[in-house]
Design an enzyme around this catalytic site. Structure first.
Site, PDB file in Angstrom:
ATOM      1  N   GLY A 142       0.811  -1.269  -0.058  1.00  0.00           N
ATOM      2  CA  GLY A 142      -0.032   0.073  -0.183  1.00  0.00           C
ATOM      3  C   GLY A 142       0.700   1.119   0.078  1.00  0.00           C
ATOM      4  CE  LYS A 213      -0.692  -6.674  -1.333  1.00  0.00           C
ATOM      5  NZ  LYS A 213      -1.091  -6.488  -0.477  1.00  0.00           N
ATOM      6  N   GLY A 310      -6.033   0.329   1.614  1.00  0.00           N
ATOM      7  CA  GLY A 310      -7.098   1.658   1.918  1.00  0.00           C
ATOM      8  C   GLY A 310      -6.963   2.566   0.869  1.00  0.00           C
TER       9      GLY A 310
END
Ligand code: HSE
Length: 445
Positions: A142, A213, A310
């Protein structure tokens, strides 16, 4: 007030098209709008959103003032777009879209880890051919600029290993189970409502998202090809409150980690729940926060932490990439660092699952009879497995017999040896349950 740039020489805005106005695309739109003045001051020119691609109007995001394309491919072809931001996710339409944009000479910024892990080399080759950039900081962890840290700040190092909490949803669930004894399913629902989880949340809880990832991080750390199939993957769906409590009693916290290590047997790449000593920095990273520990041969251990999912945290990385690409404009040939930090990706030997070593946590239920425990420890010894600690709970009655839970922590050993020992242990008459197996890591540098 000093001026670094004369207004008469001011540069034309860099034109941005964003395709996919969901959690990340919506955050990108918001950030580009709200921080426009500050961004212009950093960049020396404005970033102008010229097109949005959205199949339908997004919920809760006002796109009425923009040129909106219902066909995402129209944004890839648009002549008034310099940088295309791909935030639709998935690997089918997204791959076509990114290839089309690159073929049309557009730079591409994406947050799509599945796309990069599974098709990254094809896409990077297409970008190189067109002499445009394809960058993807937001695809891993993120808001943490971990790709940039590996590619730039740590570029002097040979990386020994890295280990990270790289799925926010899993960390959110495990933290709630650990701290509030909350159940798995309602906590996953919370993570979905907060916009952390993938469209298909099995990607989060079965470790696939973290594996995408880790695949990218391994290429950035070791310069190996992006090879998603090489990873060993396990998620958190089988973790019970019972295991979390036993780990706690023994001084450990269970975290879902992606680990990439150079070993004598080759590069070891794995994603799985891991017992981490409570004193380790990773153990205190909770909720949606992500963290990555990186050990370089010159710098030693370094630690990076921040929100791993988010809207705005992920948009922070997307917009950082847009700024990086825009800073490189005007070069006839892009000369900034290659996206994965190596000019050439070279295959290296990979460590097999059997050769991969760590300590292990084993939990099983035994009948409460003479020799039961001795049978287990002697079988472990037979396969060269040394016991570091043991915990046996007081027996309880079940179906007319006394049963005791046994937890064994081993010293470092190969997974192959553990598998062989467990194949024998599972068949022993005194063993009355499946054996729960989890990795343990100490992260000594
Ligand atoms: N579903 C992902 C996570 C989103 O929970 O980490 C960020 O990649």
């Amino acid at each position: 007030m000093s001026s670094l740039q004369n207004s008469e020489t001011s540069l034309a805005p860099v034109r941005v098209g964003i395709v996919g106005i969901g959690t990340v695309g919506g955050g990108t739109l918001k950030l580009l709008t709200e921080n426009a003045a500050e961004i212009e001051r950093r960049l020396g020119r404005a970033l102008q959103i010229t097109r949005l691609g959205a199949r339908r109007d997004p919920k809760g995001i006002d796109i009425s003032g923009y040129a909106v394309e219902r066909d995402p491919m129209a944004v890839a072809r648009a002549t008034d777009v310099d940088i295309l931001v791909e935030t639709i996710g998935g690997t089918t339409v997204a791959r076509e879209l990114v290839l089309l944009a690159l073929q049309h000479g557009k730079h591409v910024v994406t947050a799509n880890k599945a796309l990069i892990a599974e098709h990254g080399e094809e896409l990077l080759a297409a970008a190189a051919e067109q002499k445009v950039s394809l960058v993807f900081e937001a695809s891993v962890a993120g808001g943490i600029p971990i790709i940039r840290a590996l590619r730039e700040g740590l570029a002097a190092n040979s990386i020994d290993w890295l280990a990270g909490i790289i799925n926010g949803t899993s960390n959110y669930i495990l933290s709630a189970m650990q701290q509030e004894s909350k159940a798995f399913a309602p906590t996953l629902k919370e993570a979905q409502d907060l916009g952390y989880a993938e469209a298909d949340p099995t990607f989060d809880v079965e470790g696939i998202d973290a594996a995408h990832k880790l695949c990218i991080l391994a290429s950035c750390a070791f310069g190996v090809p992006l090879d998603f199939q090489a990873l060993s993957i396990e998620g958190i769906s089988n973790i019970t409150l019972e295991d979390i409590q036993y780990a706690d009693e023994l001084g450990y916290t269970i975290k879902h980690l992606g680990i990439a290590k150079r070993t004598d047997a080759g590069i070891d790449l794995r994603v799985h729940p891991t017992l981490v000593p409570k004193a380790n920095l990773l153990a205190s990273v909770n909720g949606v926060m992500n963290s990555v520990l990186v050990q370089g041969n010159a710098v030693g251990p370094t630690f990076y932490t921040g929100a791993g999912a988010g809207s705005l945290p992920t948009a922070s990385s997307v917009v950082g990439d847009i700024i990086e690409v825009a800073r490189g404009f005007g070069e006839t040939e892009r000369n900034s660092t290659p996206s994965l930090g190596f000019t050439e990706l070279k295959p290296q030997a990979l460590c097999s699952a059997e050769e991969s070593t760590s300590s292990f946590y084993l939990r099983m239920t035994l009948t409460d009879e003479i020799g039961a425990l001795a049978g287990i420890t002697s079988t472990l010894a037979e396969f060269g497995i040394s016991v570091e600690a043991m915990l046996q709970k007081e027996p309880r009655m079940a179906d007319g017999e006394a049963l005791a839970t046994l937890i064994v922590l081993t010293h470092e050993v190969s997974k192959g040896a553990v598998d062989k020992a467990l194949a024998k242990i599972k068949d022993m008459a005194v063993v009355r349950s499946d054996v729960t197996v989890m990795r343990m890591e100490q992260f000594q540098s």
